[in-house]
Write an enzyme that holds these catalytic residues in place. Structure first.
Site, short mmCIF file in Angstrom:
data_model
loop_
_atom_site.label_atom_id
_atom_site.label_comp_id
_atom_site.label_asym_id
_atom_site.label_seq_id
_atom_site.Cartn_x
_atom_site.Cartn_y
_atom_site.Cartn_z
N ARG A 1 80.90 16.62 79.73
CA ARG A 1 81.57 15.94 80.78
C ARG A 1 82.36 17.01 81.18
O ARG A 1 81.77 17.68 82.17
CB ARG A 1 82.35 14.71 79.97
CG ARG A 1 82.91 13.74 80.82
CD ARG A 1 83.68 12.64 80.19
NE ARG A 1 85.32 13.10 79.85
CZ ARG A 1 85.95 12.22 79.46
NH1 ARG A 1 85.81 10.99 79.17
NH2 ARG A 1 87.23 12.76 79.03
N LYS B 1 95.69 4.94 77.13
CA LYS B 1 94.74 4.29 78.08
C LYS B 1 93.97 3.07 77.84
O LYS B 1 93.73 2.17 78.52
CB LYS B 1 93.99 5.37 78.80
CG LYS B 1 92.63 5.98 77.62
CD LYS B 1 91.81 7.03 78.32
CE LYS B 1 90.69 7.23 77.55
NZ LYS B 1 90.48 8.70 77.56
C1 LIG Z 1 90.46 9.13 76.35
C2 LIG Z 1 90.64 10.49 75.85
C3 LIG Z 1 91.12 11.01 74.84
C4 LIG Z 1 91.44 9.99 73.76
O1 LIG Z 1 90.15 9.69 73.25
P1 LIG Z 1 90.18 8.63 71.86
O2 LIG Z 1 88.68 8.56 71.66
O3 LIG Z 1 90.50 7.35 71.98
O4 LIG Z 1 91.11 9.22 70.78
C5 LIG Z 1 91.36 12.30 74.62
N1 LIG Z 1 90.97 13.17 75.73
C6 LIG Z 1 90.48 12.91 76.72
C7 LIG Z 1 90.16 13.98 77.77
C8 LIG Z 1 90.47 11.58 77.12
O5 LIG Z 1 89.99 11.19 78.30
#
Ligand SMILES: *Cc1c(COP(=O)(O)O)cnc(C)c1O
Length: 594
Positions: A131, A36
């Site tokens: 969250r 993402k």
């Molecule tokens: C963005 C996200 C991740 C990845 O996080 P990083 O810090 O980029 O490794 C993993 N799990 C969820 C639910 C996320 O929203």
């Protein structure tokens, strides 16, 4: 450089993915790669998959569609609950999703049942980050309710930390996750596929040996993309490469000015009261990057001595006094980015995204191999093509040739060569120079197979050729049905009208850039019908003989031509046209007039 650019080094991303996958494997953990941060860029996903991640995780449908459209068919995980209105899309496009709301899972089940599917979910548990997630005391009642839903299967439990409450993953909180997993297993009576212990922020615990047994999945974005710039703040994980991304802009103004603004101060364009320190007169620069493109606070200049002073919508203000070496107007300035800055840059449509590979194959000698049939052999022999290629400095080689040349009578005949070329490299682009689109529907009756070559090729591209690296150049005609198919394809098409407008050299330069973006080079397919050859009825194309040579020379000069196929070489080809084709081939091997 007209626009700011972000370069994306796919070899560094692949390296990071591999390093993390191997480290995780030692603790029984299979990570997913999270794209993402790059808006689901297919080339980035492919680099992660080459590095060994088990699947891709994404937060947005737009990005997932981009991945699927590019032909990426690995398991895809959705990281965020969809709105109720997009549940059908979820069930259709995603293999597994993270969920925390019963109401949504009821809807998923309803839709999945209607579609005759079962959708896998990972139930998220909130371990204190506040969250997403089911509150631990509600977990078992939720599990019991989900077990009643025929369209949903509980594939695992997971948690997300360090995102909102900045709660750090520890042995204690992840032990709780594993305990929850056991409870869920005893209630459902079967083993869970996944116990998903968080994101990049869980890696320090893993490296320190504190990851509880039982966690078997992580969802890793930042550490793969950025090498843990934001995760391993105090003590970098040295094995990871932090320099996969570089943002570059141009200096629009460089002047000595005082460091304190002059006049009565109010609030800036963003409602803040700026604070300045008087450092006397300083050399200041303005780059063509602004808050429209990036969170300026997340930028670190790569040039020693350069400091970011601030930014407005379209201007980045820098202190260049101590730049070493010094910088002047018109020169480029580059920056490393933190994760927040990366996200904004990738979503800014004003920043050009340039995937590339820094690490090229080593020790590749100039060598060639020819794969052809009888007619092709006769033509190449008549014009001494092999000898002339050798005079250009190429050695004959076996399978490991740096350039492979093939010819065939029909366009359809070159397909196996394209497919073989796609298999030879882990990522390859394709430039198709032809006056016809060969995209007619393959209806099996009436339509000659010849007319559907490109369509068939696009519909089953070898795994290492991506539609976004395919270019069709020289298109002169397409009937309405074909035009529709062309628009739906993801390849870049240069029609003759566009080539007339921008010039062939410009079009070819862009074509090479597209075909090379994040690949090991490209395969060039050439059909002589693309070229206007006055004494041949087959030469209906709009490109002149000189332009064809020019395109071939550019392919050679790029150093990225990996293989070349020429179609239309049969025994009926007029001798003059055959001679012309032989000359085109030599241009592609680098023959120039001087
Ligand atoms: C963005 C996200 C991740 C990845 O996080 P990083 O810090 O980029 O490794 C993993 N799990 C969820 C639910 C996320 O929203």
């Amino acid at each position: 450089m007209p626009d700011p650019q972000i370069s994306i080094d796919l070899s560094r991303i692949e390296h990071n993915a591999r390093t993390i996958v191997e480290t995780c494997a030692r603790s029984g953990i299979t990570p997913f790669g999270v794209t993402k941060g790059t808006c689901g860029m297919p080339q980035v996903a492919r680099a992660m998959l080459r590095g060994g991640v088990a699947g891709i995780a994404e937060s947005r449908f737009e990005n997932i569609r981009r991945l699927r459209d590019a032909g990426i068919d690995c398991p895809i995980m959705l990281l965020r609950s969809p709105p109720l209105s997009r549940v059908e899309e979820l069930v259709r496009t995603v293999d597994i999703s993270l969920q925390s709301e019963l109401q949504l899972m009821r809807e998923i089940s309803r839709v999945a049942e209607r579609l005759g599917r079962v959708h896998d979910v990972i139930l998220m548990v909130d371990l204190g980050d506040l969250r997403e997630g089911i509150w631990p005391s509600d977990l078992i009642p939720t599990v019991e309710a989900v077990m009643e839903l025929p369209g949903v299967r509980i594939a695992g439990v997971g948690t997300n930390l360090t995102c909102f409450g900045a709660i750090i993953p520890t042995r204690e909180n992840l032990d709780q996750l594993v305990a929850h997993a056991y409870k869920v297993e005893s209630v459902t009576g079967r083993n869970l596929d996944w116990v998903s212990g968080g994101n990049s922020s869980s890696l320090p615990l893993l490296l320190a040996g504190g990851m509880p047994a039982g966690v078997n999945n992580l969802r890793i974005g930042e550490a793969i993309l950025q090498g843990g710039r934001d995760t391993f703040l105090e003590q970098p994980w040295e094995a990871l490469d932090r320099d996969a991304f570089e943002l570059t802009g141009e200096l629009l103004e460089v002047k000595v000015k005082p460091s304190m603004p002059i006049g009565k101060s109010g609030i800036d364009a963003f409602g803040n009261v700026p604070v300045f320190i008087d450092e006397g007169d300083r050399l200041r620069g303005i780059a063509n990057i602004g808050r429209e493109d990036v969170i300026a606070e997340g930028l670190t200049p790569t040039r020693a001595g350069v400091r970011v002073l601030g930014a407005s919508s379209d201007h980045l203000v820098l202190d260049l006094t101590d730049a070493d070496p010094p910088l002047a107007v018109g020169e480029d300035v580059s920056f490393r980015l933190n994760y927040g800055a990366l996200l904004t840059v990738m979503t800014s449509e004003y920043v050009e995204k340039v995937p590339m590979r820094d690490v090229m194959e080593q020790g590749l000698t100039r060598s060639y191999v020819i794969e052809t049939d009888e007619a092709g052999r006769a033509l190449l022999a008549t014009h001494h093509v092999a000898e002339r290629i050798e005079r250009l400095g190429f050695e004959p080689a076996g399978a490991e040739a740096s350039v492979v040349l093939s010819t065939d009578a029909r366009r359809a005949g070159i397909m196996p060569f394209v497919e073989a070329a796609g298999r030879r490299y882990d990522a390859l682009g394709l430039i198709w120079i032809d006056s016809e689109a060969t995209m007619m529907p393959d209806d099996g009756e009436g339509t000659p197979a010849e007319n559907a070559v490109l369509r068939r090729l696009l519909s089953r591209l070898p795994p290492h050729i991506a539609a976004e690296n395919v270019v069709l150049l020289g298109l002169r005609e397409a009937d309405p049905a074909e035009a529709e198919a062309l628009k739906a394809s993801r390849m870049r098409i240069y029609t003759m009208a566009e080539i007339d407008a921008v010039g062939l050299r410009h079009a070819m330069r862009e074509a090479i850039a597209i075909a090379c973006a994040g690949t090991r080079g490209f395969h060039l397919c050439y059909s002589p019908t693309a070229t206007d050859m006055s004494d041949w009825s087959g030469g209906i194309g709009g490109i002149t003989v000189r332009e064809t040579h020019s395109a071939m020379e550019m392919a050679a000069l790029s150093g990225r031509l990996r293989s070349l196929s020429v179609s239309g070489i049969d025994s009926g080809l007029p001798a003059t046209i055959g001679a012309e084709c032989a000359n085109f081939i030599l241009s592609a091997f680098g023959k120039t007039i001087l």
